[in-house]
Design an enzyme around this catalytic site. Structure first.
Site: not given
Length: 411
Positions: A124, A196, A221-222, A370
């Site tokens: 990422f 991560d 927040y995911k 996605r």
């Protein structure tokens, strides 16, 4: 293809009741929980209580009377239970980027005599940017980044490497790393490992202590559903605590913050990784959101995730309408996270057409659509509805319309 009948699957789903704990817009299939989780009703109620009562009436006394001061620890311990971490190793604070910086510098301090950070080329971006930033700050005599393809990570390990920095679930294709095996290989070469977990916390079983993980970060927040910009978290194994001071020595990481001493004395344990004052509104929302997991196991969540992604992948691969789509997510369930990524030359247009049709997905450059599946609130019917709309859009060529070519700032 025939769209699968999902009535029986939803009827037998042990997690089905959880859907009622979320505020989900009518007429939409939300498949973007891997970017922003849906709103738990408990979080909404908690925010109102914090604003009206704790802030509005109790004011500054809430730091004590409503235990605001300990929220980073309280939230951290709730997250720890989802990651196989014993108490005293996880704290909620800041965001992933800041926590990466803290732990990268910590690793380099623990590994004096080594200077290389090993990572994979398609990690990422913020992870890669942070290693560049630390290198620019410390100079190449102290920090150098080496990036290799994922299939070359183990053979690239040598005694110059201080830290291996990896994301467990690749944000583009959803490929899942074997944390236990890779961590073991790194340790055999004297390398510390920082994982991560942004795309795996809350949806993939984790055993950080048993796997001897050194460090980890993740966001709230995911799949943890803490809300936009929710506080992140960091994990630091007990064996590494109290050996170094983290570089962002803010006042709440002090051993006695309210002694207001002119010099810095780090707090014991993982609490020293706190910095400035936490955002109580966001921390409170995340705290309430985590209670949704009570009574359910990560294995149950993982089982539903694997089933939903398999159902979707099978549908795409058997549909003639999807002949130009390429499933880049691994077909073996054990090798993927909770998303399915499709590569297509007109991926952005497909994503926008789906969103307009009420199926919320996202786009990742250069050519990926996605589909993120959150087992807490997504149903098997959501999978079927998403497939139905995808096939309709492709068959009609709707994604080719010029109005879907204009890219927004956030994709």
């Amino acid at each position: 293809m025939t769209i699968p009948d999902t009535v029986a699957l939803d009827r037998s789903d042990p997690l089905a009741s959880l859907r009622e704990q979320f505020l989900l817009p009518e007429g939409k299939v939300y498949l973007d929980g891997n970017s922003l989780g849906a709103l738990p009703k408990a979080a909404m109620a908690r925010i109102e209580a914090v604003v009206r009562k704790e802030w509005g009436q109790d004011l500054i006394s809430s730091w004590n009377s409503n235990d605001w001061i300990n929220l980073p620890i309280t939230v951290g311990e709730k997250i720890a239970t989802l990651m196989g971490a014993a108490p005293g190793q996880v704290i909620s604070c800041d965001n992933v980027s800041i926590n990466l910086f803290k732990l990268i510098v910590t690793a380099l301090q623990l590994q004096m005599g080594r200077k290389v950070i090993l990572t994979q080329k398609d990690n990422f971006p913020t992870d890669l940017y942070m290693t560049e930033g630390v290198g620019a700050l410390l100079g190449d005599q102290r920090c150098v980044t080496r990036s290799v393809p994922a299939d070359q990570l183990v053979e690239a390990m040598d005694t110059d490497i201080a830290l291996l920095l990896l994301t467990q679930v690749n944000f583009r294709d959803g490929r899942l790393h074997d944390i236990e095996a890779i961590t073991r290989a790194a340790h055999a070469n004297g390398i510390l490992v920082l994982w991560d977990l942004a795309h795996s916390a809350g949806v993939v079983p984790l055993e950080l202590d048993r796997w001897q993980v050194d460090m980890a970060v993740g966001c709230g927040y995911k799949f943890l559903n803490g809300g936009p910009g929710a506080p992140a978290f960091l994990y630091l194994a007990t064996r590494h605590q109290d050996k170094v001071s983290q570089p962002l020595s803010g006042w709440l990481g002090h051993a006695e913050p309210f002694a207001f001493e002119p010099g810095y004395r780090p707090a014991p344990g993982v609490s020293r990784y706190l910095g400035g004052t936490p955002g109580i509104l966001g921390m409170s929302a995340l705290d309430a959101a985590l209670d949704v997991f009570d009574g359910f196991t990560i294995d149950q969540i993982r089982g539903k995730s694997s089933a939903m992604t398999a159902l979707f992948i099978d549908g795409v691969r058997s549909a003639s309408e999807c002949s130009e789509c390429r499933v880049v997510t691994p077909l073996v369930p054990e090798e993927r996270g909770s998303q399915v990524s499709l590569a297509h030359p007109r991926a952005y247009g497909i994503a926008q057409a789906l969103i307009e049709a009420g199926v919320v997905v996202d786009f990742r450059a250069p050519d990926i659509v996605r589909f993120g599946f959150s087992p807490l609130y997504n149903s098997y019917r959501d999978v079927a509805d998403a497939l139905r709309q995808l096939l309709r859009i492709l068959a009609a060529g709707e994604h080719l319309q010029a109005r879907f070519d204009t890219r927004a700032k956030v994709t």
